[in-house]
Enzyme design. Structure first.
Site, PDB file in Angstrom:
ATOM      1  CG  PHE A 147      32.232   6.551  14.173  1.00 63.06           C
ATOM      2  CD1 PHE A 147      31.272   5.566  13.972  1.00 63.06           C
ATOM      3  CD2 PHE A 147      32.893   7.057  13.067  1.00 63.06           C
ATOM      4  CE1 PHE A 147      30.982   5.100  12.697  1.00 63.06           C
ATOM      5  CE2 PHE A 147      32.608   6.598  11.791  1.00 63.06           C
ATOM      6  CZ  PHE A 147      31.651   5.610  11.613  1.00 63.06           C
ATOM      7  CE  LYS A 171      39.430  13.267  19.996  1.00 65.75           C
ATOM      8  NZ  LYS A 171      38.047  13.320  19.392  1.00 65.75           N
ATOM      9  CD  GLU A 174      34.635  14.594  17.603  1.00 62.73           C
ATOM     10  OE1 GLU A 174      34.845  15.307  16.612  1.00 62.73           O
ATOM     11  OE2 GLU A 174      35.493  13.807  18.071  1.00 62.73           O
ATOM     12  CB  SER A 224      39.670   9.002   7.167  1.00 65.19           C
ATOM     13  OG  SER A 224      40.265  10.258   7.435  1.00 65.19           O
ATOM     14  CB  CYS A 279      39.485  -0.220   9.295  1.00 69.02           C
ATOM     15  SG  CYS A 279      40.107  -1.113  10.728  1.00 69.02           S
ATOM     16  CD  GLU A 377      37.517   3.371   4.767  1.00 68.76           C
ATOM     17  OE1 GLU A 377      37.612   2.408   5.545  1.00 68.76           O
ATOM     18  OE2 GLU A 377      38.164   4.429   4.905  1.00 68.76           O
TER      19      GLU A 377
END
Length: 490
Positions: A147, A171, A174, A224, A279, A377
């Site tokens: 995202f 993909k 969402e 992740s 990240c 994280e």
């Protein structure tokens, strides 16, 4: 309801279930994204496989020219793309514009494919025997993206994959599907063979389908660390080529001779840009010796002065996190850090706007190196500060992390930099730079739990990942002149 893009056309997903896409600054519902089914993915894979022979047959120069056209189309819509990023993800409009610039930079790098895809040849490996290596497309490639960079991260993969002659399935997350709707509107204008690029919205069912589908040859993932490991193991078990980029806990080491005002600027941008949701965010500062007392007062002042608000407001310096669930998770991590003994130098839970998914900048001081706040994280606007006595201690602290994505050092000592860059266990190193993310022509090179695979994203690694090498060894017994001379003089 958003559509998928399959076989060169916008297509309604077969599944009836959908999720709302919301603006994290206002809570406004922007669209509904379908949770596509396995049948929708099957259709995209079939379209991609059908398109592959025709696209592979297009000359590499012509493929590059299509990307030049794409670059111009993206550039013409860069403000629309940036505003879409901010509206659905929350980052400030300045950060979003920078992200779109990097998106375009990826296409520019991929335009070099007539050079970067070249093979090698060596004459006379034996008497009258030549050997050559050529690169050919891998096949149908898919990417599962996060995202936090709705524009840039999909383009770490898409332009390089199609430049090398592959077909591609994306993909998107969402949570942020809208920006890629714009990108695929532009891709639709390129007159590509139907099925070369495909977009399938969805959630877990589509992700798992990509990992297992026999018609997909390569998978790229960003997300992740735990999910990256699942993706890597499952897709590799299915015989696919895989690159899986995972999480991070990036450190910024500050030595006593650092130029403090510039160091503060670098730390603020790294720790709190995109609300810490990247990240490459610097989430831990390691101060060496007296650097702590020099750094903390101006750092605290600069962080507390950040203006929190809707990212579309040009004056906003810190936008919302992506969702209310993310805000609650980050706030919980701050509370646990305090319970573990960290000092709360600045509490971003206080004073943030009540409406929307907002948190202010948070600084945790005197964090224990083995605490959760130092290890895990958080993915939010939270900065942990650890003290170290020497550069040796700082390097040990950095290397103790199971992550190895990026690291920075702030100093004017060349000798310290030389030693640091040699010994530190991370794939990307910044020297007096808070965000050490490389430009498109260099690989994005995480180490340890931050990356699983052999070939990294973009740069020269992208061409290696999206091509297979074929070596031809040849000998010819004729004179080589055929039926006549090559050139005739009149």
């Amino acid at each position: 309801m958003l559509d998928n893009y399959v076989g060169g056309a916008w297509t309604r997903a077969s599944a009836g279930e959908a999720l709302p896409v919301t603006n994290p600054a206002t809570g406004e519902v922007l669209a509904r994204v379908p949770l596509s089914s396995g049948a929708d993915l099957d259709a995209a894979v079939a379209a991609a496989r059908a398109a592959l022979p025709a696209w592979r047959a297009v000359s590499v120069i012509e493929r590059a020219r299509r990307l030049f056209t794409l670059r111009e189309a993206l550039d013409a819509r860069r403000e629309d793309l940036a505003r879409s990023v901010t509206t659905e993800m929350g980052k400030t409009i300045g950060d979003a514009r920078a992200e779109v610039a990097r998106m375009i930079e990826m296409v520019e790098a991929a335009c070099a494919v007539p050079t970067t895809m070249q093979g090698r040849i060596l004459e006379d490996v034996s008497r009258n025997v030549d050997a050559e290596t050529v690169r050919q497309p891998v096949g149908v490639c898919a990417a599962i993206v996060p995202f936090n960079f709705p524009a840039m991260v999909p383009f770490w993969f898409l332009p390089f994959a199609i430049a090398c002659g592959n077909a591609f399935i994306l993909k998107p997350s969402e949570q942020v599907p809208l920006t890629q709707q714009i990108a695929f509107e532009l891709l639709d204008t390129l007159d590509l063979p139907a099925g070369v690029v495909n977009l399938v919205n969805g959630g877990r069912e589509v992700v798992e389908g990509i990992l297992d589908h026999p018609g997909i040859d390569a998978v790229s993932f960003v997300g992740s660390a735990p999910v990256a490991r699942i993706v890597y193991e499952r897709a590799a078990k299915a015989g696919k080529r895989v690159q899986a980029l995972g999480g991070a806990k990036n450190h910024m080491v500050v030595l006593p001779d650092a130029v403090i005002d510039k160091t503060v600027d670098g730390i603020i941008g790294s720790a709190f840009g995109a609300a810490g949701q990247r990240c490459m965010a610097g989430s831990v500062v390691v101060t060496v010796g007296e650097a702590h007392d020099r750094l903390m007062p101006p750092l605290r002042d600069a962080a507390s002065a950040l203006r929190v608000g809707d990212g579309l407001d040009e004056s906003t310096q810190l936008g919302p996190v992506v969702s209310e669930q993310a805000r609650e998770r980050i706030a919980g991590a701050i509370g646990r850090a305090v319970d573990e003994g960290a000092g709360l130098s600045l509490d971003g839970r206080e004073g943030a706007p009540a409406e929307g998914c907002f948190l202010g900048a948070t600084i945790l001081d005197d964090v224990a190196p083995d605490s959760e706040a130092a290890r895990e994280e958080i993915f939010g606007p939270v900065l942990s500060v650890i003290r170290a006595d020497t550069l040796d201690d700082a390097i040990e602290t950095v290397n103790r992390s199971r992550f190895g994505n990026g690291v920075s050092i702030f100093t004017e000592s060349g000798a310290s930099v030389r030693r640091f860059r040699h010994e530190v266990q991370a794939g990307m190193v910044g020297v007096n730079i808070g965000v050490a993310a490389p430009v498109a022509f260099f690989p994005f090179s995480g180490w340890k739990d931050s990356f699983l695979g052999d070939l990294h994203a973009h740069g020269t690694d992208a061409v290696d990942f999206y091509t297979r090498k074929k070596t031809v060894t040849s000998r010819w017994f004729s004179s080589g002149q055929g039926t006549g001379p090559y050139f005739v003089e009149s």
